[in-house]
Write a protein that holds these residues in place. Structure first.
Motif, PDB file in Angstrom:
ATOM      1  N   ILE A 172       0.909  -1.362   0.141  1.00  0.00           N
ATOM      2  CA  ILE A 172      -0.037  -0.018   0.121  1.00  0.00           C
ATOM      3  C   ILE A 172       0.828   1.305  -0.078  1.00  0.00           C
ATOM      4  CG2 ILE A 172      -1.607   1.445   1.497  1.00  0.00           C
ATOM      5  CD1 ILE A 172      -2.725  -1.438   2.097  1.00  0.00           C
ATOM      6  N   ALA A 173       2.052   1.152   0.689  1.00  0.00           N
ATOM      7  CA  ALA A 173       2.643   2.336   0.750  1.00  0.00           C
ATOM      8  C   ALA A 173       3.472   2.694  -0.520  1.00  0.00           C
ATOM      9  CB  ALA A 173       3.945   2.080   1.850  1.00  0.00           C
ATOM     10  N   ARG A 174       3.862   1.416  -1.335  1.00  0.00           N
ATOM     11  CA  ARG A 174       4.385   1.699  -2.631  1.00  0.00           C
ATOM     12  C   ARG A 174       3.283   2.248  -3.537  1.00  0.00           C
ATOM     13  NH1 ARG A 174       5.914  -3.719  -5.566  1.00  0.00           N
ATOM     14  NH2 ARG A 174       3.800  -3.847  -5.222  1.00  0.00           N
ATOM     15  N   ALA A 175       2.271   1.678  -3.549  1.00  0.00           N
ATOM     16  CA  ALA A 175       0.996   2.310  -4.180  1.00  0.00           C
ATOM     17  C   ALA A 175       0.900   3.805  -4.013  1.00  0.00           C
ATOM     18  CB  ALA A 175      -0.324   1.417  -4.045  1.00  0.00           C
ATOM     19  N   LEU A 176       0.951   4.194  -2.744  1.00  0.00           N
ATOM     20  CA  LEU A 176       0.776   5.664  -2.531  1.00  0.00           C
ATOM     21  C   LEU A 176       1.980   6.550  -2.702  1.00  0.00           C
ATOM     22  CD1 LEU A 176      -0.999   5.088   1.019  1.00  0.00           C
ATOM     23  CD2 LEU A 176      -2.370   5.593  -1.087  1.00  0.00           C
ATOM     24  N   GLU A 181      -4.497   9.044  -7.294  1.00  0.00           N
ATOM     25  CA  GLU A 181      -6.030   9.477  -6.869  1.00  0.00           C
ATOM     26  C   GLU A 181      -6.880   8.264  -7.172  1.00  0.00           C
ATOM     27  OE1 GLU A 181      -6.957  13.080  -9.069  1.00  0.00           O
ATOM     28  OE2 GLU A 181      -4.884  13.463  -9.398  1.00  0.00           O
ATOM     29  N   PHE A 182      -6.449   7.197  -7.952  1.00  0.00           N
ATOM     30  CA  PHE A 182      -7.347   5.958  -8.301  1.00  0.00           C
ATOM     31  C   PHE A 182      -6.610   4.906  -7.671  1.00  0.00           C
ATOM     32  CE2 PHE A 182      -8.932   2.980 -11.455  1.00  0.00           C
ATOM     33  CZ  PHE A 182      -9.942   2.499 -10.793  1.00  0.00           C
ATOM     34  N   LEU A 183      -7.059   4.005  -6.892  1.00  0.00           N
ATOM     35  CA  LEU A 183      -6.329   2.662  -6.619  1.00  0.00           C
ATOM     36  C   LEU A 183      -7.266   1.359  -7.090  1.00  0.00           C
ATOM     37  CD1 LEU A 183      -4.794   3.324  -3.076  1.00  0.00           C
ATOM     38  CD2 LEU A 183      -3.487   2.964  -5.370  1.00  0.00           C
ATOM     39  N   ASN A 202      -9.524  -1.389   7.509  1.00  0.00           N
ATOM     40  CA  ASN A 202      -9.782  -0.143   8.396  1.00  0.00           C
ATOM     41  C   ASN A 202      -8.613   0.904   7.675  1.00  0.00           C
ATOM     42  OD1 ASN A 202     -11.806  -1.178   9.666  1.00  0.00           O
ATOM     43  ND2 ASN A 202     -10.617  -2.000  11.517  1.00  0.00           N
ATOM     44  N   LEU A 203      -7.516   0.392   7.441  1.00  0.00           N
ATOM     45  CA  LEU A 203      -6.195   1.126   6.953  1.00  0.00           C
ATOM     46  C   LEU A 203      -6.770   1.816   5.618  1.00  0.00           C
ATOM     47  CD1 LEU A 203      -3.503   2.530   7.027  1.00  0.00           C
ATOM     48  CD2 LEU A 203      -2.828   0.236   5.912  1.00  0.00           C
ATOM     49  N   MET A 204      -7.373   0.968   4.622  1.00  0.00           N
ATOM     50  CA  MET A 204      -7.586   1.600   3.565  1.00  0.00           C
ATOM     51  C   MET A 204      -8.797   2.721   3.646  1.00  0.00           C
ATOM     52  SD  MET A 204      -7.195  -1.841   1.248  1.00  0.00           S
ATOM     53  CE  MET A 204      -7.334  -1.035  -0.431  1.00  0.00           C
ATOM     54  N   LYS A 205      -9.691   2.570   4.437  1.00  0.00           N
ATOM     55  CA  LYS A 205     -10.920   3.415   4.502  1.00  0.00           C
ATOM     56  C   LYS A 205     -10.278   4.595   5.085  1.00  0.00           C
ATOM     57  CE  LYS A 205     -14.737   3.159   4.459  1.00  0.00           C
ATOM     58  NZ  LYS A 205     -15.614   3.835   3.230  1.00  0.00           N
ATOM     59  N   ARG A 209     -10.239   8.512   3.450  1.00  0.00           N
ATOM     60  CA  ARG A 209     -10.724   9.796   4.053  1.00  0.00           C
ATOM     61  C   ARG A 209      -9.950  10.931   3.966  1.00  0.00           C
ATOM     62  NH1 ARG A 209     -13.328   5.782   7.564  1.00  0.00           N
ATOM     63  NH2 ARG A 209     -11.645   6.037   9.048  1.00  0.00           N
ATOM     64  N   ARG A 210      -8.662  10.562   4.346  1.00  0.00           N
ATOM     65  CA  ARG A 210      -7.589  11.469   4.702  1.00  0.00           C
ATOM     66  C   ARG A 210      -7.041  12.165   3.075  1.00  0.00           C
ATOM     67  NH1 ARG A 210      -2.907   9.660   7.322  1.00  0.00           N
ATOM     68  NH2 ARG A 210      -3.335   7.523   7.483  1.00  0.00           N
ATOM     69  N   LEU A 211      -6.981  11.067   2.270  1.00  0.00           N
ATOM     70  CA  LEU A 211      -6.353  11.409   1.043  1.00  0.00           C
ATOM     71  C   LEU A 211      -7.233  11.693  -0.304  1.00  0.00           C
ATOM     72  CD1 LEU A 211      -3.255   9.193   1.116  1.00  0.00           C
ATOM     73  CD2 LEU A 211      -3.376  11.231   1.959  1.00  0.00           C
ATOM     74  N   GLY A 212      -8.435  11.384  -0.068  1.00  0.00           N
ATOM     75  CA  GLY A 212      -9.512  11.406  -1.093  1.00  0.00           C
ATOM     76  C   GLY A 212      -9.602  10.793  -2.193  1.00  0.00           C
ATOM     77  N   LEU A 213      -9.003   9.333  -1.982  1.00  0.00           N
ATOM     78  CA  LEU A 213      -8.759   8.326  -2.882  1.00  0.00           C
ATOM     79  C   LEU A 213      -9.842   7.677  -3.496  1.00  0.00           C
ATOM     80  CD1 LEU A 213      -5.920   6.340  -1.184  1.00  0.00           C
ATOM     81  CD2 LEU A 213      -5.755   8.137  -2.814  1.00  0.00           C
TER      82      LEU A 213
END
Length: 331
Positions: A172-176, A181-183, A202-205, A209-213
């Protein structure tokens, strides 16, 4: 949703694979080409900042759709629109390509075992020129690892030193790291223990929320996607059979196949209740049945179902492809 809110759109996506034997062998036995219809005409939209989940049994085409949405597979026909532009045009521009990323199913196979975690996470940062200088790159890597619940010191370790859940956090860190904006999340929790699945979801939710993904979430488990989805699409043999808001789907499932999937969800409140499993096997995508693909296994099938393929039409808040629903025979 208004059209202005649509961020990602699939327009009548089709993907066929030629699985024929070599031509000399086919000529010897007078056999024609064998075409596997992995995805056979799918359309949907994803508004910005929301999650669409695609669910269905193994082999229904979910992962093929996921790979088409990020350009790993080309389309036999149809289009993927990303922020109003065709994906083929968007991927030609570096700034557009960095805006979409994918999280793969198996965290044990998707990370290079010979690279340290810091190098794995830093690779997109370097590729897209998002930070200048070694110190700036390492600072960004430390920030990303912290963001997914790991320590900056973990960057000096190798993937084999982590558990499955921790490896998925690294993925997930690598993807971010490219500031996407789209995963597209291709069954990101299926290889993990149940308790770890909840942590990753829960981490992905929280990140959304924080990054507007914006997410496209792929899963074979309806129970998993319920807590992360705004809308859910149910796939069967390469097509969407139902598309509805998440709570509507769980409250009032319309398609017989969706109901069968609901029956398979473990529920303590249903202890002692007789469950009706869906019979038969998923037909081959090489030789799909005529009419509705689900009719060989459907208790509501009639002659029209065996002859005519249903279209995805509105039924209140739900889009459903079922003659029985449209004719009021579904109950």
């Amino acid at each position: 949703m208004p059209d202005a809110a649509v961020f990602v759109e699939a327009q009548d996506l089709v993907r066929h694979f030629d699985v024929s034997r070599p031509i000399l062998q086919r000529l010897a036995v007078r056999e024609g080409k064998r075409i596997l219809r992995a995805v056979d005409g799918i359309s949907f939209t994803i508004p910005k900042g929301t999650t669409l989940s695609l669910v269905g049994e193994s082999g229904c085409g979910k992962s093929t759709v996921a790979r088409m949405m990020v350009g790993l597979y080309g389309t036999t026909s149809g289009h993927v629109l990303f922020d109003g532009r065709d994906l083929k045009q968007a991927r030609a521009a570096s700034d557009q390509r960095r805006r979409l990323q994918m999280i793969f199913q198996d965290p044990y196979a998707s990370l290079n075992p010979r690279w340290r975690v810091a190098d794995i996470v830093a690779e997109p940062i370097r590729a897209f020129g998002l930070a200048q200088g070694r110190d700036a790159v390492l600072a960004r890597v430390a920030e990303l690892l912290t963001q997914v619940g790991l320590s900056p010191l973990d960057g000096q370790k190798f993937p084999h030193e982590f558990s499955g859940g921790q490896r998925q956090r690294i993925s997930i860190a690598r993807a971010l790291s490219s500031n996407p904006e789209f995963l597209v999340c291709d069954e990101p929790t299926s290889a993990l223990d149940v308790s770890v699945q909840a942590q990753i979801l829960n981490l992905m939710k929280d990140l959304q929320r924080r990054l507007g993904l914006t997410y496209l979430f792929i899963s074979h488990n309806l129970a998993v996607v319920r807590q992360v989805s705004d809308r859910i699409g149910v796939m069967y043999l390469g097509r969407l059979v139902e598309l509805a808001p998440a709570e509507t789907l769980f409250t009032i499932p319309r398609h017989p196949y969706t109901r069968a999937l609901m029956e398979a969800i473990p529920d303590l409140e249903m202890t002692g209740r007789t469950r009706i499993p869906v019979g038969g096997e998923v037909p081959s995508p090489i030789t799909p049945p005529p009419g509705c693909a689900f009719h060989p296994r459907c208790p509501l099938a009639n002659d029209r179902c065996r002859r005519e393929r249903p279209e995805l039409l509105a039924a209140e808040a739900t889009m459903v492809a079922c003659h029985a629903v449209q004719e009021g025979r579904a109950g």
